[in-house]
Design a protein around this motif. Sequence first.
Motif, PDB file in Angstrom:
ATOM      1  N   PHE A   1      19.027  15.295   1.892  1.00 31.38           N
ATOM      2  CA  PHE A   1      19.837  15.977   0.880  1.00 31.38           C
ATOM      3  C   PHE A   1      19.593  15.366  -0.503  1.00 31.38           C
ATOM      4  O   PHE A   1      19.425  16.076  -1.501  1.00 31.38           O
ATOM      5  CB  PHE A   1      21.328  15.900   1.238  1.00 31.38           C
ATOM      6  CG  PHE A   1      22.213  16.679   0.304  1.00 31.38           C
ATOM      7  CD1 PHE A   1      22.463  18.029   0.516  1.00 31.38           C
ATOM      8  CD2 PHE A   1      22.797  16.071  -0.812  1.00 31.38           C
ATOM      9  CE1 PHE A   1      23.280  18.758  -0.344  1.00 31.38           C
ATOM     10  CE2 PHE A   1      23.612  16.792  -1.678  1.00 31.38           C
ATOM     11  CZ  PHE A   1      23.848  18.138  -1.448  1.00 31.38           C
ATOM     12  N   ARG A   2      19.564  14.036  -0.558  1.00 30.21           N
ATOM     13  CA  ARG A   2      19.363  13.346  -1.842  1.00 30.21           C
ATOM     14  C   ARG A   2      17.996  13.686  -2.428  1.00 30.21           C
ATOM     15  O   ARG A   2      17.862  13.901  -3.642  1.00 30.21           O
ATOM     16  CB  ARG A   2      19.506  11.836  -1.644  1.00 30.21           C
ATOM     17  CG  ARG A   2      19.644  11.049  -2.955  1.00 30.21           C
ATOM     18  CD  ARG A   2      19.821   9.556  -2.692  1.00 30.21           C
ATOM     19  NE  ARG A   2      20.978   9.273  -1.854  1.00 30.21           N
ATOM     20  CZ  ARG A   2      20.924   8.821  -0.602  1.00 30.21           C
ATOM     21  NH1 ARG A   2      19.732   8.615  -0.033  1.00 30.21           N
ATOM     22  NH2 ARG A   2      22.014   8.583   0.065  1.00 30.21           N
ATOM     23  N   LEU A  41      16.361  16.448  -2.010  1.00 29.80           N
ATOM     24  CA  LEU A  41      16.334  17.851  -2.428  1.00 29.80           C
ATOM     25  C   LEU A  41      17.197  18.129  -3.650  1.00 29.80           C
ATOM     26  O   LEU A  41      16.825  18.908  -4.531  1.00 29.80           O
ATOM     27  CB  LEU A  41      16.799  18.743  -1.267  1.00 29.80           C
ATOM     28  CG  LEU A  41      15.815  18.955  -0.117  1.00 29.80           C
ATOM     29  CD1 LEU A  41      16.525  19.580   1.074  1.00 29.80           C
ATOM     30  CD2 LEU A  41      14.660  19.855  -0.575  1.00 29.80           C
ATOM     31  N   TYR A  42      18.372  17.493  -3.709  1.00 30.00           N
ATOM     32  CA  TYR A  42      19.354  17.880  -4.731  1.00 30.00           C
ATOM     33  C   TYR A  42      19.645  16.799  -5.766  1.00 30.00           C
ATOM     34  O   TYR A  42      20.305  17.077  -6.774  1.00 30.00           O
ATOM     35  CB  TYR A  42      20.661  18.322  -4.058  1.00 30.00           C
ATOM     36  CG  TYR A  42      20.461  19.530  -3.172  1.00 30.00           C
ATOM     37  CD1 TYR A  42      20.431  20.818  -3.714  1.00 30.00           C
ATOM     38  CD2 TYR A  42      20.268  19.397  -1.794  1.00 30.00           C
ATOM     39  CE1 TYR A  42      20.232  21.934  -2.901  1.00 30.00           C
ATOM     40  CE2 TYR A  42      20.067  20.506  -0.980  1.00 30.00           C
ATOM     41  CZ  TYR A  42      20.046  21.772  -1.541  1.00 30.00           C
ATOM     42  OH  TYR A  42      19.843  22.864  -0.753  1.00 30.00           O
ATOM     43  N   THR A 100      29.564  24.124  -7.064  1.00 27.73           N
ATOM     44  CA  THR A 100      28.108  23.958  -7.066  1.00 27.73           C
ATOM     45  C   THR A 100      27.680  23.110  -5.874  1.00 27.73           C
ATOM     46  O   THR A 100      26.734  23.448  -5.146  1.00 27.73           O
ATOM     47  CB  THR A 100      27.622  23.300  -8.367  1.00 27.73           C
ATOM     48  OG1 THR A 100      28.092  24.044  -9.488  1.00 27.73           O
ATOM     49  CG2 THR A 100      26.109  23.214  -8.408  1.00 27.73           C
ATOM     50  N   ALA A 101      28.372  21.989  -5.668  1.00 30.23           N
ATOM     51  CA  ALA A 101      28.038  21.112  -4.546  1.00 30.23           C
ATOM     52  C   ALA A 101      28.269  21.820  -3.216  1.00 30.23           C
ATOM     53  O   ALA A 101      27.480  21.668  -2.277  1.00 30.23           O
ATOM     54  CB  ALA A 101      28.861  19.831  -4.618  1.00 30.23           C
ATOM     55  N   ASP A 121      25.319  24.010  -2.690  1.00 31.76           N
ATOM     56  CA  ASP A 121      24.134  23.213  -2.348  1.00 31.76           C
ATOM     57  C   ASP A 121      24.175  22.781  -0.877  1.00 31.76           C
ATOM     58  O   ASP A 121      23.165  22.854  -0.161  1.00 31.76           O
ATOM     59  CB  ASP A 121      24.043  21.976  -3.241  1.00 31.76           C
ATOM     60  CG  ASP A 121      23.615  22.309  -4.672  1.00 31.76           C
ATOM     61  OD1 ASP A 121      23.138  23.435  -4.911  1.00 31.76           O
ATOM     62  OD2 ASP A 121      23.786  21.430  -5.546  1.00 31.76           O
ATOM     63  N   GLU A 163      23.535  25.771   1.408  1.00 27.09           N
ATOM     64  CA  GLU A 163      22.101  26.072   1.430  1.00 27.09           C
ATOM     65  C   GLU A 163      21.336  25.027   2.248  1.00 27.09           C
ATOM     66  O   GLU A 163      20.435  25.367   3.036  1.00 27.09           O
ATOM     67  CB  GLU A 163      21.569  26.102   0.000  1.00 27.09           C
ATOM     68  CG  GLU A 163      20.088  26.385  -0.112  1.00 27.09           C
ATOM     69  CD  GLU A 163      19.585  26.223  -1.542  1.00 27.09           C
ATOM     70  OE1 GLU A 163      19.380  27.259  -2.201  1.00 27.09           O
ATOM     71  OE2 GLU A 163      19.424  25.065  -1.994  1.00 27.09           O
ATOM     72  N   PHE A 164      21.699  23.776   2.066  1.00 30.95           N
ATOM     73  CA  PHE A 164      21.011  22.670   2.740  1.00 30.95           C
ATOM     74  C   PHE A 164      21.044  22.836   4.258  1.00 30.95           C
ATOM     75  O   PHE A 164      20.000  22.805   4.931  1.00 30.95           O
ATOM     76  CB  PHE A 164      21.651  21.346   2.320  1.00 30.95           C
ATOM     77  CG  PHE A 164      21.139  20.143   3.067  1.00 30.95           C
ATOM     78  CD1 PHE A 164      19.828  19.709   2.913  1.00 30.95           C
ATOM     79  CD2 PHE A 164      21.978  19.435   3.933  1.00 30.95           C
ATOM     80  CE1 PHE A 164      19.353  18.592   3.594  1.00 30.95           C
ATOM     81  CE2 PHE A 164      21.512  18.316   4.616  1.00 30.95           C
ATOM     82  CZ  PHE A 164      20.202  17.901   4.456  1.00 30.95           C
ATOM     83  N   GLN A 221      26.335  20.749 -12.719  1.00 32.89           N
ATOM     84  CA  GLN A 221      25.788  19.825 -11.725  1.00 32.89           C
ATOM     85  C   GLN A 221      26.773  19.623 -10.574  1.00 32.89           C
ATOM     86  O   GLN A 221      27.968  19.436 -10.771  1.00 32.89           O
ATOM     87  CB  GLN A 221      25.489  18.473 -12.387  1.00 32.89           C
ATOM     88  CG  GLN A 221      25.102  17.357 -11.433  1.00 32.89           C
ATOM     89  CD  GLN A 221      23.784  17.618 -10.716  1.00 32.89           C
ATOM     90  OE1 GLN A 221      22.849  18.166 -11.291  1.00 32.89           O
ATOM     91  NE2 GLN A 221      23.697  17.233  -9.452  1.00 32.89           N
TER      92      GLN A 221
END
Length: 580
Positions: A208-209, A211-212, A223-224, A227, A230-231, A560
């Motif tokens: 995850f880190r 990718l994002y 947003t998170a 993410d 999607e992840f 973000q």
Amino acid sequence: MKTTTMRLSLLAAGVMLACGSVHADEKDTRAIAERLVDEHFQESTLTREQQIEELMWFAKAAKPFQGMEINTVAEGLTTHVYERDVLADAFSELTGIEVTHNIIGEGDVVNNMQTQMQSGRNIYDGYVNDTDSIGTHIRYGTTVNISEAMKNEWADYTLPTLDLDDFMGLQYGTGPDGSVYQLPTQQFANLYWFRYDWFQREDLQKQFRELYGYDLGVPTNWTAYEDIAEFFTEHVGEIDGTKVYGHMDYGRRDPSLGWRFHDSWLSMAGMGSPGVPFGNPVDDWGIRVNEQSQPVGASVSRGGATNSPASVFAVTKMVDWLDKYAPPEASGMTFGEAGPVPAQGHVAQQIFWYTTFTADMTAPDLPVTDDEGNPKWRMAPSPTGPYWEEGMKVGYQDVGGWTFFDSTPEDRRTAAWLFAQFTVSKTVSLEKLLAGLTPIRESDVFSDKMTEMAPKLGGLVEFYRSPKAANWTPSSTNVPDYPRMTPLWWENLSQAVSGDIAPKEALDNLAGDLDSIMSRLARAKVFETYSPNLNEERDPQYWLDQPGSPKAKLDDEMPQGTTVPYDEMMEAWMAADSQE
């Protein structure tokens, strides 16, 4: 003289027999009370003797109503089934009042309530009705003002140990005049649910880190959440041979789809005004009120926010996430069908998860519990959207409250009031909490028993022990007629969920329909107080340029992503832990 002496002797004997009968009655009643405590109500914040004394009070207060048969009603939650199967029988045996506690669908409860309010015909002697209807109850003049009744008609029938200050959620059944109209008997919140075990995996954290660019953790903004959805859906895809999804929801055209939206989804995005419990002057439906608590409009053109940019953002995200990241069958599910799905073990998180499904997540043979029956999941505060600001409500709290109408004959109403108090008394409330996991008393939530239970409940106890839980609230007093207005949500927004029309068009239609019905109700002069008084329509930009809600469209609605480790978040959450 002889005759007089005989009469006096017979009278004295009668008095002695009567006294003996009274003592026998008390003895019998105490025996029933003792047995009920020992068989059904062993867990309580009261001592055994205090429980018995409380039950003895009910038996004494109920004497004028012995032999009466009353009918009460509630929706089909586990808590209310417990009230029907255990509490109604116990109360009937103790008091001699025969209670039939009917369990029917939530919509049927509302329809019967509405019929009784409009016709004046007594259908049920007491209702467990969501405090979402508080705006209805304060306006029509047919709902019993409990605060006033406790001082007057119920003065001799109000439990001395009722302890209103101990209730959680009492404010949600309270009108702008400070009077209580609905007495809480259960509540559950809408929170964020996630697979704690998956989030703790080092391989997934590393992926995850990479990718994002930030850590996998509890999302604090939308947003998170997106993410993470999607992840798990697109990048992880499969765990232990099972296809996994990063999101869960439901989308079938059904009345429960309305709950999905008006249960504070728009305010979670930040649509309304600051102020707890409901947002003032704009609430979580987007309805604006004036200083006299009169609704003045839902449309942005009248100063409301139902079709504001924040609302459009909220509905757009719901539709997108359902389509992209949820199991394919979710779009065809209702509230009840979707609720237990995360327990099947293939969902990573759910932003809009009702804690009423906690029991469905705790069985030891589920994929989401370990070998010792401990949850592999946790619940946490839901992330907030980009329009949200400090001081706003954070999410939804469903509170079912005992509600009574003046169309019910006073004796039946009073007998039902006694049963209502029995279902929330300290003698029975902790056992009811253990059965249904829907707390209503602080003393129960802070009890040693719930401390013992906490590790099995994935954060439920910790949530309710924090004063921050007060930021999760039901629909507001701004909604003048909940039964008439709530169908407008699913009828309009289902078209956006199905993709037939855009979210903006669906919300424009909804806001217009809300204004229309409020206007019609005002013209019909059906309200005794706080009647709608709609603002004249004007250019929406006028209102968007004013401070507060409705809010103008943000340049960046997806800033973000931000997350926090669950354990760190819980430390901060529990730092606010207080009974004050």
